[in-house]
Structure formats: structure tokens, C-alpha cells
Enzyme design. Structure first.
Site, mmCIF file in Angstrom:
data_model
loop_
_atom_site.group_PDB
_atom_site.id
_atom_site.type_symbol
_atom_site.label_atom_id
_atom_site.label_comp_id
_atom_site.label_asym_id
_atom_site.label_seq_id
_atom_site.Cartn_x
_atom_site.Cartn_y
_atom_site.Cartn_z
ATOM 1 N N CYS A 119 0.837 -1.193 0.000
ATOM 2 C CA CYS A 119 0.000 0.000 0.000
ATOM 3 C C CYS A 119 0.881 1.257 0.000
ATOM 4 O O CYS A 119 1.780 1.384 0.833
ATOM 5 C CB CYS A 119 -0.898 -0.021 1.240
ATOM 6 S SG CYS A 119 -1.677 1.546 1.633
ATOM 7 N N HIS A 188 -5.733 -6.092 2.531
ATOM 8 C CA HIS A 188 -4.853 -4.952 2.776
ATOM 9 C C HIS A 188 -4.454 -4.924 4.256
ATOM 10 O O HIS A 188 -5.311 -4.805 5.126
ATOM 11 C CB HIS A 188 -5.565 -3.648 2.414
ATOM 12 C CG HIS A 188 -5.862 -3.508 0.953
ATOM 13 N ND1 HIS A 188 -5.356 -2.477 0.186
ATOM 14 C CD2 HIS A 188 -6.605 -4.270 0.106
ATOM 15 C CE1 HIS A 188 -5.782 -2.605 -1.066
ATOM 16 N NE2 HIS A 188 -6.543 -3.690 -1.131
#
Length: 227
Positions: A119, A188
């Protein structure tokens, strides 16, 4: 005299946090400075090692410890040679196309391609699977090259929406066809290990081009993903 914006024009800390929480993507292209590749990899590793050592020292870690002493170098090498190697266009996989001698005119699907990215908001892992499909316009690609294209665009600080589009655009360009489908299903760590700390959710993004915009073709593709 020019008025210099606060913080050199960068968002304030509160705004920075909001950007990270709201999963904002600012560009379909990975944001890179024009001088991004003026330094060679060895120099980048040396500089990152120096700065990461300083970060660890600020955190109060004892870098004289045998377990920690080599960490700055390992992290620097991992950043440049592994996790973010997809930033460098020199690492872009060469692609060989073959004539579609069998005149295969149906879709080709490769599913469950491993995605491991990071990310760009928090530099923590994004991991999951990509599923890609195309309909040949006269040439076909070696199957392993599909994996390598996914891997190349994954190996950079990413936002999942951008990753999905970058994979699709590359396949369209290489295969000279609009008939491309890409689905990415990923988890994530910026959601799981911080913030909301929700370990049960995943994010799905998709791209459909050409014939895959037609409902029957799209439904056929999605049916293969359930097999």
C-alpha cells in the site's frame, strides 16, 4: 517575494491521515519524479540503509544487537531489489508473442495469479489473487508472461484500483486487443493491522474491455473464477 505554502505545499498532517483512510488514488500512473532513476541501485541501497538505520535509532532500537545490526541493509536491499523492483522500467518483463496457429477464438483465462504488493499510503502489504483473461486478436502470449506482468506492476507502492488498470493497459498494449478482463481480489494490511483492524474483509477491483463489456462474455469469464 513568493508566498510559500505551509509545509512546502504538502497536505497538513490531518489531511495526510484522511488521504490514507479514504484510499485516494491521484493518478493512473505510479507517481515518480523525473529524476527517479538517476541513481543506480547500489547507491539507492546505500542511502536507504543509512536512513533506515537512523529511523531504527530514533525508535530506540539497539543496532549493536546481532539480530538488528544487519536489518537496515536487508530492508534497503529488499526495497530496491524485491518489494519495489517494479518501479524500474529496466525490470519490465520482455514479452514474446506467438502466432495463434490453432485459430483459438475463445477467451483464455489465467486465474489465481499471486499478487503481493504494498500500500502506497502506509507501505504495508497488499496480498491476494489476480485473474486475467483475453481473446486473441491473432497472437497469443506465453502463459508465464501473464504472471510476470502482474508481478511487475505489483512490485511497487500501489493502490489496488491503479494496479488493476495498469495490468489491463499493459495487456491491451502487448496483445493489441481491447478484449481484456482483469479482476484483483486482495487483502490490505493497512486495514487488518492498523486503523479499523478488520481482518475479515477483502477488496475486489475489476476491468472489462472490448467484448468483456458484453454481459454474456463477462458472465462466462466470472463463471470460470468460481470453478
Amino acid at each position: 517575494m513568493l508566498n510559500t505554502p505551509p509545509n512546502n505545499g504538502l497536505p497538513a498532517n490531518g489531511e495526510i491521515d484522511d488521504i490514507g483512510h479514504d484510499h485516494i488514488m491521484t493518478s493512473y500512473d505510479t507517481p515518480l519524479r523525473v529524476d527517479a532513476f538517476e541513481l543506480d541501485d547500489d547507491i539507492k541501497i546505500e542511502l536507504i540503509e543509512k536512513h533506515f538505520r537512523h529511523i531504527m535509532e530514533i525508535m530506540g532500537l539497539d543496532l549493536n544487537d546481532d539480530s538488528l545490526n544487519g536489518t537496515p541493509h536487508r530492508v534497503a536491499k529488499m526495497f530496491i531489489k524485491e518489494n519495489f523492483s517494479g518501479l524500474n522500467p529496466e525490470n519490465k518483463p520482455p514479452v514474446t508473442l506467438f502466432e495463434n496457429k490453432y485459430k483459438y477464438g475463445e477467451m483464455l483465462v489465467e486465474k489465481d495469479i499471486t499478487v503481493f504488493s504494498n500500500c502506497e499510503h502506509h507501505f504495508v502489504p497488499i496480498y491476494g489473487m489476480a485473474h486475467v483473461a483475453y481473446i486473441s486478436s491473432g497472437e497469443v502470449i506465453g502463459l508465464s508472461k501473464l504472471n510476470r506482468i502482474v508481478q511487475y506492476y505489483s512490485k511497487r507502492p500501489q493502490v489496488q484500483e491503479r494496479l488493476t488498470v495498469q495490468i489491463a493497459n499493459e495487456l491491451k498494449e502487448v496483445l493489441k486487443t481491447e478484449d481484456i478482463a482483469v479482476v484483483v481480489d486482495a487483502q490490505h494490511m493497512c486495514v487488518q493491522s492498523r486503523g479499523i483492524q478488520d481482518s475479515g474483509s477483502s477488496t475486489i477491483t475489476s476491468y472489462y474491455g472490448g467484448k468483456f463489456k458484453e454481459e454474456p462474455t463477462r458472465k462466462e469469464f466470472l463463471s470460470y473464477l468460481e470453478m
